[in-house]
Design an enzyme around this catalytic site. Structure first.
Site, PDB file in Angstrom:
ATOM      1  N   MET A   1       2.065   9.778  -4.139  1.00  0.00           N
ATOM      2  CA  MET A   1       2.913   8.594  -4.110  1.00  0.00           C
ATOM      3  C   MET A   1       4.201   8.840  -4.883  1.00  0.00           C
ATOM      4  SD  MET A   1       1.487   6.106  -2.408  1.00  0.00           S
ATOM      5  CE  MET A   1      -0.117   5.669  -1.754  1.00  0.00           C
ATOM      6  N   CYS A   2       5.295   8.345  -4.391  1.00  0.00           N
ATOM      7  CA  CYS A   2       6.587   8.451  -5.058  1.00  0.00           C
ATOM      8  C   CYS A   2       6.848   7.193  -5.883  1.00  0.00           C
ATOM      9  CB  CYS A   2       7.698   8.614  -4.025  1.00  0.00           C
ATOM     10  SG  CYS A   2       7.494  10.030  -2.919  1.00  0.00           S
TER      11      CYS A   2
END
Length: 262
Positions: A1-2
């Site tokens: 996930m960013c």
């Protein structure tokens, strides 16, 4: 996930978003609080902005280094000023290379696009299916291998199909289309997205058959008057609002905020 960040308002230095807040994007890269997958965002980063005198032209700075390791960024962030900013620190989906072409934000003409989320087993599931559904212009716009950029290509395809469509509608149609494809392949995905054309911000908090990543927004904070900030995690203590799941938020030039739930 960013981790994602979007800003629209009075022109400010990048430093006031990337470095100065107690839970700035730099801090979120190595000490995120609300990530549902991964521990760090060390697989590159990128910043996109529009110059006040060239509002229709997008600029980007990207690197495959972790954001905390880029020795040039502190100086640049104390020099570059903008009223419309998008940024991303990346946690690469396994199997998708740490490469400059895979760093966000992605660009098509004046549009900037960044994504937090993933398509389950992307290369084995929807990679070919998405490519088969888009026109040549959208296909040629793909430079990397990420699921993120392929979602952007679906959006470009919607814009190409109807020149009169607005970004909000195009994003809505893109997510519905992606959900239909994912359902047919029994694949889950998450798609927190921020897009800008230099005139406004549009963001989504959306997932299909999986947990929805966090996304917050804040308007007219005393430290950032006449502005809206959208972020994966709050940057500092304030009146941050959690964007409802399965919704789109639009921010206009007058900093007017509208939220539409699916």
């Amino acid at each position: 996930m960013c981790r994602l960040l979007g800003y629209l308002g009075s022109p400010i230095l990048l430093d006031y978003l990337l470095n100065k807040p107690e839970h700035s994007l730099v801090v979120q890269s190595y000490q995120p609080r609300e990530m549902t997958a991964g521990l760090l965002n060390a697989d590159g980063f990128g910043i996109g902005w529009y110059h006040p005198s060239k509002a229709t032209e997008a600029f980007r700075y990207k690197n495959t280094l972790p954001i905390w390791s880029d020795v040039n960024l502190p100086s640049l962030s104390r020099y570059i000023e903008s009223g419309c900013i998008i940024a991303n620190v990346r946690s690469a989906t396994p199997g998708l290379a740490v490469d400059l072409s895979n760093c966000h934000p992605f660009q098509y003409e004046k549009l900037l696009f960044t994504h937090n989320g993933l398509i389950q087993d992307f290369r084995k599931t929807l990679y070919r299916e998405i490519r088969d559904r888009i026109n040549n212009t959208a296909y040629q716009a793909i430079n990397g291998t990420t699921d993120s950029e392929h979602i952007f290509a679906l959006l470009i395809n919607e814009l190409q199909a109807d020149p009169d469509i607005n970004l909000e509608t195009a994003l809505h149609k893109t997510l519905i289309n992606l959900a239909e494809i994912a359902k047919s392949y029994q694949v889950s995905f998450s798609a927190n997205i921020i897009i800008s054309d230099g005139q406004g911000l549009i963001a989504s908090r959306f997932a299909y058959n999986t947990a929805t990543p966090s996304l917050y927004w804040l308007r007219d904070d005393p430290t950032f008057p006449n502005s809206v900030i959208i972020a994966s995690e709050p940057l500092f203590a304030g009146n941050w609002m959690s964007l409802p799941e399965r919704s789109i938020i639009t921010v206009g030039q007058d900093i007017d905020v509208q939220i539409y739930e699916f």
